[in-house]
Design a protein around this motif. Structure first.
Motif, PDB file in Angstrom:
ATOM      1  N   SER A   1     -32.131 -49.014 -20.363  1.00 57.60           N
ATOM      2  CA  SER A   1     -33.377 -47.896 -20.685  1.00 57.60           C
ATOM      3  C   SER A   1     -34.086 -48.564 -21.934  1.00 57.60           C
ATOM      4  N   LEU A   2     -33.537 -49.016 -23.034  1.00 60.37           N
ATOM      5  CA  LEU A   2     -34.298 -49.505 -24.036  1.00 60.37           C
ATOM      6  C   LEU A   2     -35.269 -50.786 -23.369  1.00 60.37           C
ATOM      7  N   ALA A   3     -34.786 -51.930 -22.707  1.00 62.55           N
ATOM      8  CA  ALA A   3     -35.398 -52.926 -22.173  1.00 62.55           C
ATOM      9  C   ALA A   3     -36.554 -52.356 -21.579  1.00 62.55           C
ATOM     10  N   TYR A   4     -36.450 -51.333 -20.419  1.00 62.41           N
ATOM     11  CA  TYR A   4     -37.603 -50.902 -19.821  1.00 62.41           C
ATOM     12  C   TYR A   4     -38.527 -49.994 -20.638  1.00 62.41           C
ATOM     13  N   PHE A   5     -38.006 -49.150 -21.473  1.00 61.06           N
ATOM     14  CA  PHE A   5     -38.907 -48.375 -22.373  1.00 61.06           C
ATOM     15  C   PHE A   5     -39.881 -49.512 -23.455  1.00 61.06           C
ATOM     16  N   ARG A   6     -39.258 -50.531 -23.764  1.00 64.32           N
ATOM     17  CA  ARG A   6     -40.080 -51.434 -24.339  1.00 64.32           C
ATOM     18  C   ARG A   6     -41.340 -51.921 -23.683  1.00 64.32           C
ATOM     19  N   SER A   7     -41.054 -52.064 -22.381  1.00 60.76           N
ATOM     20  CA  SER A   7     -42.149 -52.698 -21.745  1.00 60.76           C
ATOM     21  C   SER A   7     -43.103 -51.942 -21.220  1.00 60.76           C
ATOM     22  N   ARG A   8     -43.229 -50.695 -21.723  1.00 63.79           N
ATOM     23  CA  ARG A   8     -44.212 -49.658 -21.289  1.00 63.79           C
ATOM     24  C   ARG A   8     -45.306 -49.682 -22.287  1.00 63.79           C
ATOM     25  N   PRO A   9     -46.594 -49.281 -21.780  1.00 60.79           N
ATOM     26  CA  PRO A   9     -47.531 -49.320 -22.545  1.00 60.79           C
ATOM     27  C   PRO A   9     -47.325 -48.159 -23.801  1.00 60.79           C
ATOM     28  N   ARG A  10     -47.814 -48.478 -25.049  1.00 58.84           N
ATOM     29  CA  ARG A  10     -47.593 -47.653 -25.919  1.00 58.84           C
ATOM     30  C   ARG A  10     -47.833 -46.298 -25.840  1.00 58.84           C
ATOM     31  N   GLY A  11     -48.844 -45.869 -25.080  1.00 59.74           N
ATOM     32  CA  GLY A  11     -49.271 -44.632 -24.813  1.00 59.74           C
ATOM     33  C   GLY A  11     -48.133 -43.985 -24.051  1.00 59.74           C
ATOM     34  N   SER A  12     -47.458 -44.648 -23.080  1.00 61.63           N
ATOM     35  CA  SER A  12     -46.314 -44.179 -22.324  1.00 61.63           C
ATOM     36  C   SER A  12     -45.153 -43.755 -23.030  1.00 61.63           C
ATOM     37  N   GLN A  13     -45.090 -44.564 -23.991  1.00 60.91           N
ATOM     38  CA  GLN A  13     -43.999 -44.494 -25.045  1.00 60.91           C
ATOM     39  C   GLN A  13     -44.005 -43.123 -25.773  1.00 60.91           C
ATOM     40  N   LEU A  14     -45.243 -43.123 -26.351  1.00 58.91           N
ATOM     41  CA  LEU A  14     -45.441 -41.746 -27.009  1.00 58.91           C
ATOM     42  C   LEU A  14     -45.323 -40.462 -26.199  1.00 58.91           C
ATOM     43  N   GLY A  15     -46.090 -40.522 -24.880  1.00 52.92           N
ATOM     44  CA  GLY A  15     -45.767 -39.597 -24.047  1.00 52.92           C
ATOM     45  C   GLY A  15     -44.379 -39.204 -23.756  1.00 52.92           C
ATOM     46  N   ALA A  16     -43.484 -40.124 -23.674  1.00 49.32           N
ATOM     47  CA  ALA A  16     -41.923 -39.528 -23.650  1.00 49.32           C
ATOM     48  C   ALA A  16     -41.425 -38.643 -24.623  1.00 49.32           C
ATOM     49  N   TRP A  17     -41.924 -39.336 -25.903  1.00 49.08           N
ATOM     50  CA  TRP A  17     -41.611 -38.443 -27.114  1.00 49.08           C
ATOM     51  C   TRP A  17     -42.168 -36.839 -27.105  1.00 49.08           C
ATOM     52  N   CYS A  18     -43.342 -36.778 -26.668  1.00 44.96           N
ATOM     53  CA  CYS A  18     -44.147 -35.468 -27.020  1.00 44.96           C
ATOM     54  C   CYS A  18     -43.861 -34.640 -25.788  1.00 44.96           C
ATOM     55  N   SER A  19     -43.212 -34.842 -24.592  1.00 44.67           N
ATOM     56  CA  SER A  19     -43.148 -34.132 -23.526  1.00 44.67           C
ATOM     57  C   SER A  19     -41.697 -33.404 -23.047  1.00 44.67           C
ATOM     58  N   ASP A  20     -41.632 -32.130 -23.330  1.00 43.14           N
ATOM     59  CA  ASP A  20     -40.395 -31.548 -22.954  1.00 43.14           C
ATOM     60  C   ASP A  20     -40.386 -31.257 -21.612  1.00 43.14           C
ATOM     61  N   GLN A  21     -40.248 -32.341 -20.606  1.00 41.69           N
ATOM     62  CA  GLN A  21     -40.626 -32.292 -19.076  1.00 41.69           C
ATOM     63  C   GLN A  21     -39.704 -31.260 -18.423  1.00 41.69           C
TER      64      GLN A  21
ATOM     65  N   LYS B   1     -46.750 -40.086 -36.417  1.00 42.25           N
ATOM     66  CA  LYS B   1     -45.169 -40.367 -36.871  1.00 42.25           C
ATOM     67  C   LYS B   1     -44.497 -41.752 -36.605  1.00 42.25           C
ATOM     68  N   PHE B   2     -45.351 -42.435 -35.538  1.00 47.82           N
ATOM     69  CA  PHE B   2     -44.866 -43.738 -35.170  1.00 47.82           C
ATOM     70  C   PHE B   2     -45.852 -44.691 -35.348  1.00 47.82           C
ATOM     71  N   ARG B   3     -46.946 -44.523 -36.205  1.00 45.27           N
ATOM     72  CA  ARG B   3     -48.226 -45.319 -36.372  1.00 45.27           C
ATOM     73  C   ARG B   3     -47.746 -46.827 -36.860  1.00 45.27           C
ATOM     74  N   ASP B   4     -46.652 -46.951 -37.349  1.00 40.50           N
ATOM     75  CA  ASP B   4     -46.382 -48.156 -38.247  1.00 40.50           C
ATOM     76  C   ASP B   4     -44.999 -48.876 -37.071  1.00 40.50           C
ATOM     77  N   GLY B   5     -45.091 -50.018 -36.815  1.00 40.87           N
ATOM     78  CA  GLY B   5     -43.775 -50.785 -36.127  1.00 40.87           C
ATOM     79  C   GLY B   5     -43.600 -50.025 -34.699  1.00 40.87           C
ATOM     80  N   ASP B   6     -42.376 -50.387 -34.187  1.00 36.34           N
ATOM     81  CA  ASP B   6     -41.871 -50.192 -32.826  1.00 36.34           C
ATOM     82  C   ASP B   6     -41.737 -48.685 -32.538  1.00 36.34           C
ATOM     83  N   ILE B   7     -41.882 -48.004 -31.548  1.00 35.94           N
ATOM     84  CA  ILE B   7     -41.632 -46.682 -31.023  1.00 35.94           C
ATOM     85  C   ILE B   7     -39.934 -46.732 -30.510  1.00 35.94           C
TER      86      ILE B   7
END
Length: 211
Positions: free
Chosen positions: A119-139, A159-165
């Motif tokens: 899951s982590l390997a795939y998550f890191r391959s996603r665009p940054r916006g998609s990574q942020l979207g995963a954090w903010c959506s209570d799907q 919150k995650f403006r610096d570094g990896d998400i």
């Protein structure tokens, strides 16, 4: 509106037993490559059907993100409806419909979570916006407005403006481990070619199904 007369003939190609690879995963790969090379939009899009303890099935479109001899992988929020149903009843069905090729692939089987490492390997391959979207959506949960959703997104950007998400602990992958895989090729006069692979011990039995 009368839609009863909406029809067309299927004339793309046939499918015979001798055409099939004895391994359904290699057969799927062959068809998937042909769908991709035909220029289809989102050839990895599929309908995923699940059913919870209430017996009411639900279906939605997801994207296939990996496949191999272990199964077919997609990713989601672990609090989503599909995930809740899978946790209660770890079985699912998938349907790929490549309309332009007059082809379908149907997959049924058990479902398991993929490893955190996957899951982590795939998550890191996603665009940054998609990574942020995963954090903010209570799907799948009610949300009062689009504004609140966008505010949550902006909050996560700060919150995650610096570094990896980081990978959310509520988000990851599922693998459908097939017990049955059917390859469907549309043919004239609705005499479609259908071949089903069914797991038998360490191998697969192949049989033709009536259209």
């Amino acid at each position: 509106m009368d839609i009863a007369d909406l029809r067309r003939e299927y004339q793309y190609a046939g499918l015979s037993r001798k055409d099939l690879d004895p391994d359904p995963f290699r057969q799927f790969e062959r068809w998937f490559i042909e769908a991709r090379d035909a220029g289809l939009n989102n050839p990895n899009a599929l309908s995923l059907a699940t059913c919870g303890t209430d017996g009411m099935p639900s279906v939605r479109t997801v994207l296939l993100k990996a496949f191999d001899h272990h199964g077919f992988v997609f990713y989601t929020n672990y609090g989503s409806r599909k995930a809740r149903e899978i946790e209660a009843n770890p079985k699912a069905a998938m349907l790929f419909h490549w309309l332009e090729l007059d082809r379908q692939v149907k997959i049924q089987g058990a479902v398991e979570r993929v490893s955190t490492r996957e899951s982590l390997a795939y998550f890191r391959s996603r665009p940054r916006g998609s990574q942020l979207g995963a954090w903010c959506s209570d799907q799948s949960r009610p949300v009062a407005s689009r504004t609140l959703l966008e505010q949550a997104f902006e909050s996560m950007k700060r919150k995650f403006r610096d570094g990896d998400i980081p990978l959310p602990d509520f988000w990851g992958g599922y693998r459908v481990i097939p017990e049955r895989i059917e390859f469907w090729q549309g043919r004239e006069n609705r005499l479609h070619d259908r071949f089903e692979y069914q797991q038998a011990g360490d191998g697969w039995e192949i049989r033709r199904l009536a259209p």
